[in-house]
Design a protein around this motif. Structure first.
Motif, PDB file in Angstrom:
ATOM      1  N   PHE A 114       8.515  30.931   3.719  1.00 45.67           N
ATOM      2  CA  PHE A 114       7.193  31.436   3.381  1.00 45.67           C
ATOM      3  C   PHE A 114       7.222  31.972   1.954  1.00 45.67           C
ATOM      4  O   PHE A 114       8.283  32.135   1.342  1.00 45.67           O
ATOM      5  N   THR A 115       6.031  32.261   1.395  1.00 39.68           N
ATOM      6  CA  THR A 115       5.959  32.605  -0.032  1.00 39.68           C
ATOM      7  C   THR A 115       6.311  34.056  -0.344  1.00 39.68           C
ATOM      8  O   THR A 115       6.691  34.373  -1.466  1.00 39.68           O
TER       9      THR A 115
ATOM     10  N   VAL B 128      -1.642  23.841   9.508  1.00 38.51           N
ATOM     11  CA  VAL B 128      -1.386  24.783   8.422  1.00 38.51           C
ATOM     12  C   VAL B 128      -0.216  25.687   8.825  1.00 38.51           C
ATOM     13  O   VAL B 128       0.348  25.555   9.902  1.00 38.51           O
ATOM     14  N   TRP B 129       0.143  26.613   7.936  1.00 39.09           N
ATOM     15  CA  TRP B 129       1.117  27.648   8.299  1.00 39.09           C
ATOM     16  C   TRP B 129       0.531  28.521   9.402  1.00 39.09           C
ATOM     17  O   TRP B 129      -0.582  29.017   9.294  1.00 39.09           O
TER      18      TRP B 129
ATOM     19  N   TYR C 264      -5.650  22.252  -1.024  1.00 42.09           N
ATOM     20  CA  TYR C 264      -5.193  21.571   0.190  1.00 42.09           C
ATOM     21  C   TYR C 264      -5.173  20.059  -0.020  1.00 42.09           C
ATOM     22  O   TYR C 264      -4.270  19.368   0.448  1.00 42.09           O
TER      23      TYR C 264
ATOM     24  N   TYR D 177       9.110  18.602   8.701  1.00 46.65           N
ATOM     25  CA  TYR D 177       8.982  20.059   8.699  1.00 46.65           C
ATOM     26  C   TYR D 177       9.820  20.667   9.815  1.00 46.65           C
ATOM     27  O   TYR D 177      10.016  20.062  10.876  1.00 46.65           O
TER      28      TYR D 177
ATOM     29  N   PRO E 175      -0.420  18.273   4.428  1.00 50.34           N
ATOM     30  CA  PRO E 175       0.785  18.104   5.244  1.00 50.34           C
ATOM     31  C   PRO E 175       1.195  16.641   5.320  1.00 50.34           C
ATOM     32  O   PRO E 175       0.358  15.755   5.484  1.00 50.34           O
TER      33      PRO E 175
ATOM     34  N   ASN F 242      -1.714  30.912   7.575  1.00 50.08           N
ATOM     35  CA  ASN F 242      -1.706  30.663   6.133  1.00 50.08           C
ATOM     36  C   ASN F 242      -0.495  31.330   5.464  1.00 50.08           C
ATOM     37  O   ASN F 242      -0.085  32.427   5.820  1.00 50.08           O
ATOM     38  N   GLN F 243       0.043  30.639   4.492  1.00 49.05           N
ATOM     39  CA  GLN F 243       1.366  30.955   3.949  1.00 49.05           C
ATOM     40  C   GLN F 243       1.469  32.333   3.314  1.00 49.05           C
ATOM     41  O   GLN F 243       2.538  32.949   3.342  1.00 49.05           O
TER      42      GLN F 243
ATOM     43  N   ASN G 179       5.254  25.653   8.904  1.00 46.55           N
ATOM     44  CA  ASN G 179       4.222  24.914   8.204  1.00 46.55           C
ATOM     45  C   ASN G 179       3.746  23.731   9.050  1.00 46.55           C
ATOM     46  O   ASN G 179       4.468  23.252   9.925  1.00 46.55           O
ATOM     47  N   SER G 180       2.521  23.279   8.786  1.00 46.77           N
ATOM     48  CA  SER G 180       1.953  22.092   9.426  1.00 46.77           C
ATOM     49  C   SER G 180       1.923  22.230  10.945  1.00 46.77           C
ATOM     50  O   SER G 180       2.232  21.292  11.680  1.00 46.77           O
TER      51      SER G 180
END
Length: 376
Positions: free
Chosen positions: A355-356, A285-286, A77, A147, A82, A329-330, A304-305
């Motif tokens: 997203f991931t 955060v996400w 982090y 963002y 962010p 969270n992502q 995000n953020s």
């Protein structure tokens, strides 16, 4: 001579005992390491698309190594905090431009002045020629201006909702009568999918599906309820939504962010106790959330953020009168819709935000529960 034999036998026995003790001392840590390697290996080789980092983090937290996981997450982090201020990157600007070309209506921007295309809603999925899913993008607040959060508004009169369990969260798939992935008949009429909420033990609530209480439902906690006709509702359990013979599933998570059209006061106070642990215990955060508007249409938001407050602000400006937080969270957030070819074959799913997880995430076994959206 007899005395010597006795002493020799005693000495031999002691040596044997010491040898056995030595072997035991060597064997114990070896056995321990084998068990650890087997446990970690089982977690890493689990089916599905969970990234390796998420699998290892979940294993650590489940085996009393949460402090190690937290230390590593904090370090990451610090490297990628962010960003405050700034402008959108080209891909985000392009997303706004594409929506502005064919938008039918818009939601109010949270940042003034708004950017071209910001808040414009574009139809991405139709049922019977009517707009069923519309998506748009907004900056979350006046500080995090580089963002974009994504908004998906789903028309309840045209869509129906189904909950699917994950093989770990909540497990018990045979009892629940549902699958942890989409295949076969699950793909017929598939319009969208999205993530569920926290791990059940962290949700401060319960889980019910198809007559099975995986964990008891908690009065007063936020609840996402799906009925046997495919309708979805959000509300405080025991008052706004209650158990009856038409309830198919109930997923609880924390408390309501919005109730009766009003955002819960002081959302950014006691964030950890009320709204979940995040990387570095950070506010921004996400995050993802879900709500319903006055007409019963379903609103999903992710980005995000986001703080808990900005998540609630986004849901409200999109029209939610009742809303709750989903996962954070992502690694755990995802919303995608499923365009079709002229012959009604599903093409590559399209992500709402970056997203991931892979867009075909739910075509493989999922470790956590999720929701599927279908054309009526």
């Amino acid at each position: 001579m007899k005395w010597i034999k006795v002493r020799f036998s005693a000495l031999a026995a002691r040596i044997k005992n010491l040898s056995n003790l030595k072997r035991a001392v060597i064997a114990a840590p070896t056995l321990f390491l084998l068990i650890v390697f087997w446990s970690v290996g089982t977690a890493v080789l689990a089916p599905g698309t969970d990234p390796l980092s998420a699998k290892l983090a979940e294993w650590g937290r489940n085996h009393y190594l949460g402090f190690v996981v937290t230390t590593l997450e904090n370090a990451q982090y610090n490297i990628d905090k962010p960003k405050i201020g700034g402008t959108l990157d080209p891909s985000a600007s392009n997303a706004l431009a594409q929506n502005a070309i064919s938008y039918a209506k818009r939601v109010e921007s949270l940042v003034v002045p708004s950017l071209p295309g910001e808040g414009d809603l574009k139809t991405v999925y139709k049922v019977g020629g009517k707009p069923a899913i519309q998506v748009g993008f907004l900056r979350p607040d006046a500080q995090h201006t580089s963002y974009l959060a994504g908004i998906a508004i789903m028309q309840s009169s045209l869509l129906k909702f189904v909950q699917h369990p994950g093989f770990s969260e909540p497990g018990n798939m045979a009892k629940l009568g549902s699958s942890d992935q989409l295949q076969g008949s699950d793909l017929v009429g598939l319009a969208a999918t999205f993530n569920s909420a926290f791990k059940i033990k962290d949700s401060l609530g319960g889980y019910y599906q198809n007559g099975v209480f995986v964990r008891p439902l908690v009065t007063g906690k936020a609840a996402l309820v799906i009925y046997s006709d495919g309708q979805l509702d959000i509300g405080s359990w025991g008052s706004e939504v209650k158990m009856n013979s038409t309830v198919a599933s109930v997923r609880q998570n924390l408390s309501l962010l919005i109730d009766n059209g009003v955002i819960t006061p002081n959302l950014n106070l006691s964030v950890l106790a009320k709204w979940g642990w995040t990387v570095k215990n950070a506010h921004f955060v996400w995050r993802s959330g879900i709500g319903v508007d006055a007409g019963g249409n379903v609103i999903y938001v992710a980005g995000n953020s986001l703080s808990v407050q900005s998540l609630a602000d986004l849901l409200k400006t999109a029209g939610a009168v009742r809303a709750m937080e989903l996962d954070i969270n992502q690694d755990w957030i995802s919303y995608m819709w499923y365009p079709r070819s002229a012959t009604n074959v599903i093409k590559d799913p399209i992500k709402l935000v970056a997203f991931t997880r892979p867009p075909r995430r739910y075509f493989s076994p999922s470790s956590r529960d999720f929701f599927a959206v279908y054309a009526r």
